[in-house]
Design an enzyme around this catalytic site. Structure first.
Site, mmCIF file in Angstrom:
data_model
loop_
_atom_site.group_PDB
_atom_site.id
_atom_site.type_symbol
_atom_site.label_atom_id
_atom_site.label_comp_id
_atom_site.label_asym_id
_atom_site.label_seq_id
_atom_site.Cartn_x
_atom_site.Cartn_y
_atom_site.Cartn_z
ATOM 1 N N HIS A 55 28.755 40.966 36.051
ATOM 2 C CA HIS A 55 29.890 40.211 36.601
ATOM 3 C C HIS A 55 29.790 40.108 38.119
ATOM 4 O O HIS A 55 30.143 41.034 38.853
ATOM 5 C CB HIS A 55 31.214 40.894 36.224
ATOM 6 C CG HIS A 55 32.417 40.080 36.539
ATOM 7 N ND1 HIS A 55 33.351 39.719 35.591
ATOM 8 C CD2 HIS A 55 32.856 39.536 37.704
ATOM 9 C CE1 HIS A 55 34.303 39.001 36.161
ATOM 10 N NE2 HIS A 55 34.022 38.885 37.456
ATOM 11 N N HIS A 57 29.940 36.864 41.438
ATOM 12 C CA HIS A 57 30.213 35.448 41.757
ATOM 13 C C HIS A 57 29.210 34.992 42.810
ATOM 14 O O HIS A 57 29.421 35.215 44.006
ATOM 15 C CB HIS A 57 31.648 35.282 42.276
ATOM 16 C CG HIS A 57 32.692 35.597 41.254
ATOM 17 N ND1 HIS A 57 33.408 34.616 40.592
ATOM 18 C CD2 HIS A 57 33.131 36.784 40.754
ATOM 19 C CE1 HIS A 57 34.250 35.191 39.732
ATOM 20 N NE2 HIS A 57 34.104 36.508 39.816
ATOM 21 N N GLN A 150 38.293 28.793 37.989
ATOM 22 C CA GLN A 150 39.048 29.596 38.966
ATOM 23 C C GLN A 150 40.518 29.175 39.088
ATOM 24 O O GLN A 150 41.394 30.007 39.273
ATOM 25 C CB GLN A 150 38.370 29.486 40.328
ATOM 26 C CG GLN A 150 39.090 30.183 41.477
ATOM 27 C CD GLN A 150 38.860 31.670 41.492
ATOM 28 O OE1 GLN A 150 37.771 32.132 41.809
ATOM 29 N NE2 GLN A 150 39.873 32.425 41.107
ATOM 30 N N HIS A 208 37.893 36.036 32.740
ATOM 31 C CA HIS A 208 38.700 36.857 33.639
ATOM 32 C C HIS A 208 40.036 37.033 32.930
ATOM 33 O O HIS A 208 40.762 36.046 32.736
ATOM 34 C CB HIS A 208 38.895 36.153 34.976
ATOM 35 C CG HIS A 208 37.707 36.244 35.883
ATOM 36 N ND1 HIS A 208 36.507 35.674 35.581
ATOM 37 C CD2 HIS A 208 37.551 36.861 37.093
ATOM 38 C CE1 HIS A 208 35.651 35.932 36.559
ATOM 39 N NE2 HIS A 208 36.258 36.643 37.484
ATOM 40 N N GLU A 211 43.797 39.859 35.239
ATOM 41 C CA GLU A 211 43.436 40.493 36.511
ATOM 42 C C GLU A 211 44.651 40.449 37.419
ATOM 43 O O GLU A 211 44.711 39.690 38.393
ATOM 44 C CB GLU A 211 42.242 39.758 37.160
ATOM 45 C CG GLU A 211 41.702 40.479 38.384
ATOM 46 C CD GLU A 211 40.616 39.699 39.116
ATOM 47 O OE1 GLU A 211 40.281 38.577 38.698
ATOM 48 O OE2 GLU A 211 40.113 40.228 40.114
ATOM 49 N N ASP A 307 31.183 42.098 41.038
ATOM 50 C CA ASP A 307 32.188 41.056 41.237
ATOM 51 C C ASP A 307 31.952 40.229 42.504
ATOM 52 O O ASP A 307 31.753 39.032 42.417
ATOM 53 C CB ASP A 307 33.600 41.650 41.233
ATOM 54 C CG ASP A 307 34.658 40.640 40.802
ATOM 55 O OD1 ASP A 307 34.290 39.516 40.419
ATOM 56 O OD2 ASP A 307 35.854 40.984 40.835
ATOM 57 N N TRP A 313 37.175 37.504 48.418
ATOM 58 C CA TRP A 313 37.871 38.516 47.624
ATOM 59 C C TRP A 313 37.454 39.928 47.976
ATOM 60 O O TRP A 313 38.003 40.894 47.461
ATOM 61 C CB TRP A 313 37.641 38.258 46.124
ATOM 62 C CG TRP A 313 38.260 36.978 45.708
ATOM 63 C CD1 TRP A 313 39.585 36.783 45.384
ATOM 64 C CD2 TRP A 313 37.629 35.708 45.622
ATOM 65 N NE1 TRP A 313 39.794 35.464 45.103
ATOM 66 C CE2 TRP A 313 38.620 34.774 45.233
ATOM 67 C CE3 TRP A 313 36.331 35.258 45.827
ATOM 68 C CZ2 TRP A 313 38.354 33.429 45.046
ATOM 69 C CZ3 TRP A 313 36.057 33.917 45.639
ATOM 70 C CH2 TRP A 313 37.054 33.018 45.261
HETATM 71 FE FE FE2 Z 1 35.386 38.048 38.966
#
Ligand code: FE2
Length: 411
Positions: A55, A57, A150, A208, A211, A307, A313
């Site tokens: 996982h 991005h 997203q 996802h 979260e 992630d 993020w």
């Molecule tokens: Fe993620």
């Protein structure tokens, strides 16, 4: 190639490993070197399968601070800043950053990576670039791509059409973001839709899921029910599920039965979950993680991911799974000696199950010759001392080697 005298996955007895034609051909207590064979004497070092990051991005990686730093540190400010940066994405920009991140990950022993790619972009700039990257890196990295909406499937204009378009373009898995959809109804419908697309195009699912530190966010029960009833089961992964850290115990007791029946996988992202989680709490302040210890104890597959590597993020990240693991073990209190010793499975075997690559993964005769060698006798020492990764071997070739630095104490 002959690797001599290694501890395979903490096993106390030493073994020799022979690699021929990119495959493990013999693993025994002692193997005689053959004429002309490359021999590496590893005298008591640890060997484990390569690291897996199920996982990350790669479309947003290496953009932290552009156009602005996420000073509040919330998931929602991250999404807002990313939607601004998305407007300036180019094909070359995405490729350059993604390959830089993958090289960083490979340098730290990763050989399998699953990247979510934001597809709430009518031009699909990032996805088209990453499909090219997947092909360009295949000799040294197995890369899977997840269509990640997203900004939602039902809550984004033409979201459903975009998901079908990307399924046809060639992703490996379909994603979803039920907790971000405008309503509970949209949340449930988005998951039904994601399962329909996955079944039609024969794809894996990785959503996802919940979260958010909101105990009312219950996308997970819908995911697990759909996984069970569709028969997709272990092809389905629920990523994050941080709301589960806020569910009440009576509900989790009921839910756990369904989760076991469904055979779905979980991915926790300890660095990011700790960074983003509990942001709206004063005190007591919740940990941002799902119930890793309890899921694991119930025989449910849980892997750790990175992630984010330097993006809106998460301002940090160095492509090293040992950081995710170290944080994860502390945050979930999985810290008995034997738990630490065997914790490498969260960033190796368990991730391989998530990515559905177990048939080509593991140190066994007949499987592709992929492994890591660490400068320590066992994984407890490796994680605690951060001993060097001496070799990353991929399909029988040395992909990465490290010469340990020497430190001098002048006192
Ligand atoms: Fe993620």
């Amino acid at each position: 190639m002959l690797l001599q005298q290694v501890h395979i996955e903490n096993f106390s007895e030493l073994k020799d490993i022979r690699i021929e034609n990119a495959t493990f051909t013999a693993i025994e207590a002692h193997l005689e070197p053959q004429a002309g064979e490359e021999v590496i004497d590893l005298a008591g070092k640890l060997v484990i399968p390569p690291f897996v990051d199920p996982h990350v991005h790669l479309d947003s990686t290496m953009t932290a601070g552009d156009p602005e730093w996420n000073e509040s540190g919330t998931l929602f400010d991250g999404i807002r800043i990313w939607s601004e940066r998305k407007k300036t994405l180019t094909h070359a920009d995405v490729k350059q950053r993604a390959i830089a991140a993958l090289r960083l990950q490979a340098s730290n022993g990763l050989q399998f990576v699953r990247s979510h790619v934001d597809v709430t972009d009518p031009d699909l700039t990032a996805l088209k670039a990453l499909i090219e990257v997947r092909e360009e890196v295949k000799d040294w990295m197995t890369l899977q791509l997840v269509a990640f909406p997203q900004e939602g499937i039902l809550s984004f204009p033409h979201g459903k059409e975009l998901m079908i378009e990307v399924a046809e373009l060639g992703v490996d898995a379909i994603g979803a973001i039920p907790h971000f959809e405008f309503t509970r109804e949209y949340s449930v419908e988005s998951l039904h839709f994601a399962f329909e697309v996955a079944q039609k195009y024969n794809l894996l699912i990785d959503a996802h899921t919940d979260e958010i530190d909101d105990p009312a966010s219950r996308g997970l029960e819908t995911m697990a029910t759909l996984a069970l009833e569709s028969g997709l089961k272990e092809k389905v992964t629920a990523s994050h599920t941080t709301a589960m850290g806020s569910y009440n115990d009576a509900y989790v007791y009921k839910l756990m039965r369904l989760l076991k029946m469904s055979d779905i996988n979980f991915v926790a992202n300890p660095l990011i979950n700790m960074y983003l989680g509990g942001r709206f709490d004063t005190y007591p302040k919740r940990r941002g993680l799902t119930r890793v210890k309890e899921l694991d104890a119930n025989g449910i597959n849980v892997a750790f991911g990175e992630d984010d590597i330097k993006d809106p993020w998460y301002p940090m990240g160095n492509g090293n799974m040992l950081d995710s693991l170290h944080m994860g073990l502390h945050a979930t209190q999985i810290m008995g000696y034997s738990e630490i010793l065997n914790s490498y499975r969260f960033i190796t075997h368990n991730g391989a199950k998530v990515m559905h690559v177990t048939d080509q993964y593991g140190i066994e005769v007949g499987k592709p010759a992929n492994l890591l060698v660490f400068n320590a006798p066992d994984f407890y020492t490796t994680l605690n001392e951060r001993d060097e990764m001496l070799y990353s071997i991929h399909n029988g070739h040395i992909l990465v080697s490290t010469k340990p630095a020497k430190k001098y104490l002048h006192f």
